[in-house]
Each structure stands twice: as C-alpha cells, then as structure tokens.
Design an enzyme around this catalytic site. Sequence first.
Site, mmCIF file in Angstrom:
data_model
loop_
_atom_site.group_PDB
_atom_site.id
_atom_site.type_symbol
_atom_site.label_atom_id
_atom_site.label_comp_id
_atom_site.label_asym_id
_atom_site.label_seq_id
_atom_site.Cartn_x
_atom_site.Cartn_y
_atom_site.Cartn_z
ATOM 1 N N LYS A 254 -0.218 11.849 -4.437
ATOM 2 C CA LYS A 254 0.686 12.801 -5.119
ATOM 3 C C LYS A 254 -0.012 13.499 -6.280
ATOM 4 C CE LYS A 254 4.573 12.304 -2.701
ATOM 5 N NZ LYS A 254 4.969 13.359 -1.740
ATOM 6 N N TYR B 264 3.463 1.641 -5.121
ATOM 7 C CA TYR B 264 3.242 3.029 -4.695
ATOM 8 C C TYR B 264 1.767 3.223 -4.313
ATOM 9 C CZ TYR B 264 4.642 7.909 -4.236
ATOM 10 O OH TYR B 264 4.937 9.148 -3.737
HETATM 11 C C1 IMJ Z 1 7.232 4.306 -1.693
HETATM 12 C C2 IMJ Z 1 6.418 3.185 -1.779
HETATM 13 C C3 IMJ Z 1 6.451 2.356 -2.863
HETATM 14 C C4 IMJ Z 1 7.286 2.610 -3.917
HETATM 15 C C5 IMJ Z 1 8.101 3.726 -3.837
HETATM 16 C C6 IMJ Z 1 8.085 4.587 -2.721
HETATM 17 N N1 IMJ Z 1 9.025 4.232 -4.713
HETATM 18 C C7 IMJ Z 1 9.568 5.367 -4.205
HETATM 19 C C8 IMJ Z 1 9.019 5.615 -2.946
HETATM 20 C C9 IMJ Z 1 9.353 3.612 -5.986
HETATM 21 C C10 IMJ Z 1 10.574 6.206 -4.892
HETATM 22 C C11 IMJ Z 1 9.332 6.765 -2.009
HETATM 23 N N2 IMJ Z 1 8.353 7.866 -2.243
HETATM 24 C C12 IMJ Z 1 8.454 8.602 -3.471
HETATM 25 C C13 IMJ Z 1 7.358 8.192 -1.336
HETATM 26 O O1 IMJ Z 1 6.578 9.081 -1.616
HETATM 27 C C14 IMJ Z 1 7.226 7.478 -0.058
HETATM 28 C C15 IMJ Z 1 6.149 7.639 0.741
HETATM 29 C C16 IMJ Z 1 5.880 6.854 1.924
HETATM 30 C C17 IMJ Z 1 6.767 5.937 2.470
HETATM 31 C C18 IMJ Z 1 6.422 5.207 3.612
HETATM 32 C C19 IMJ Z 1 7.303 4.154 4.200
HETATM 33 C C20 IMJ Z 1 7.002 3.874 5.634
HETATM 34 C C21 IMJ Z 1 5.553 3.956 5.990
HETATM 35 N N3 IMJ Z 1 4.735 4.765 5.287
HETATM 36 C C22 IMJ Z 1 5.149 5.455 4.184
HETATM 37 N N4 IMJ Z 1 4.314 6.364 3.631
HETATM 38 C C23 IMJ Z 1 4.672 7.050 2.544
HETATM 39 O O2 IMJ Z 1 5.114 3.308 6.947
#
Ligand code: IMJ
Length: 255
Positions: free
Chosen positions: A162, A155
């Site tokens: 966040k 993450y």
């Molecule tokens: C995202 C990344 C790593 C682990 C993650 C996540 N887990 C979860 C998420 C465990 C649940 C999804 N999440 C909560 C997010 O806030 C995702 C944010 C996000 C995702 C992407 C994917 C594609 C990209 N950029 C991104 N930026 C933010 O290019």
Amino acid sequence: MLLEGKTGVLLGVANKRSIAFACAKAASAQGAKLILTCQNERLEEATHKLAEALPGEAQVVICDVSKDESLDAATEVIAGLAPQLDFCVHSVAFANREELEGRFSQTSRSGWHTALDVSAYSLTAVAKRFAPLMTEGGSLVTMSYLGAVRVMPNYNVMGPAKAALEASVRYLANDYGPQGVRVNAVSSGPIRTLAASGISGFSQILDIAKERSPLRRNTTPEEVGDATLFLLSDLSRGVTGTTLWVDSGYHTMGL
Ligand code: IMJ
C-alpha cells in the site's frame, strides 16, 4: 447527477459487500454508465448479477490485473464499449494468505512479489492503458489502508504494497495531470469484507477503531463510496496526487 453522461470502470467488485460495489452503487445512482470487471469467466455470472442490482446501466468485462494480455484484451473491449472513458476505481489487492500472519520479517521473495504486483503495480498497469481512453480528462481512484504508513498487526507485506500504491498515485498524478487525468487514493478504515475474512484479530481492530476514532464509529462501505464519488466527480477537479482518509478520523490520533 454528478456523473451524468460519464462512463467508468470498476475493478474489484467481488460481492455485495465489496468496497468497489459500494463505489459502483454511488456512481450508478449519480447517472454513470458502468463497466464492472471480474478476474475470470468463472466469476462472470456472479458479476453480471451484481451489475443487474445497480440502478443504472452496467456491463461486465473480464480483466485479470496480474496478466498483461488480459489487461490488453479488456482495454480493447472497453474501448469498443464506450467512445471515451471518464473514470476508474481500482479496488484490488492480494497477498498470499500465509504472508498475512506471523512476522513481517519472514516475508518470502515470492510473497513480496505477488503482493506488490497485484496490489501496487496493477494501478500503473491500469493507468497506462486507461488514461489514453480518457480523452476529455478523467479520474482514477484506488483504495489504501493505514497499514501503508503505520504498522498494523498481520498486515505485513500489504504495508509496503500500500505504501508503493500511494507513492504510485503521486507519480501517476504527475504523469497524467497535463492531460487532465487526476489520480487519488481513498484510505478507508477497517471494514468487514471478503478481504478481511479470516484475518486474525480483525474484530478487535474494528472495536478499537470504533472506540478511539474521533467519530466513534466504524467506517461503512457507503462512506467510502460517497468519498470516492467526490473524487470521481468534477467537485474534486482541483484534487490530484493525494490520499483522502475515510476512517472516522482514526489516523489522526496518537493514542
Ligand atoms: C488484512 C490483513 C491483515 C490485517 C488487516 C487486513 N486489516 C485490515 C485488512 C487490519 C483492515 C483488510 N485490508 C485493508 C486489506 O488490504 C486486505 C488485503 C488482503 C486480504 C486478503 C485475505 C485473503 C487472502 N489474501 C488477501 N490479500 C490481501 O488470501
């Protein structure tokens, strides 16, 4: 009809699986008039199709939260579409792909900047423009994740983003409370959406959440939509500045 006569904006409806779309369905079914935003003209037609799939009235406005000019233009269009605004769902996040793998300690300055700008500052950017349109009070809800307060693999920079988002919720709640505008976050359990696509180890994270959470199941977009509906509606009129966990209780466990 919890949102009868109310108008709201939803940011972050990318497709049918989006958390924002689940929020749109929940709000629309309760009588709300909706405005869905999309980042650019290229996504406009697809967003129109999503708007048409809703039970109630829904319009589409272009809004790129990373650009002040786009936010200003969208605010002007929205002000023209509705006499007043009652709620907003902010369901937007972005970090550069390469920041979501490897060690957090290797985060680049520009990677930090992008993630914090799009995923955290954008809430304040939206609040400062939309709160003045909420002349009869209102409700602003954003989406967070456990990674804000605990270390989650991969993450990375989204954790601080966040954390900043949740802190912003508290400061915005204090600023806008006197005019009757409430600001809250929903912290969802992991859900397979576009924002989770290609994240390594995501299936395992879903399995662990299901196995260890008190409710022993994964979070659904509908659960997040319904909790958001509560925060948007007058049922939550005494609630502001907080994060509501919608994660089958996973966050409460030590192991
Ligand atoms: C995202 C990344 C790593 C682990 C993650 C996540 N887990 C979860 C998420 C465990 C649940 C999804 N999440 C909560 C997010 O806030 C995702 C944010 C996000 C995702 C992407 C994917 C594609 C990209 N950029 C991104 N930026 C933010 O290019």
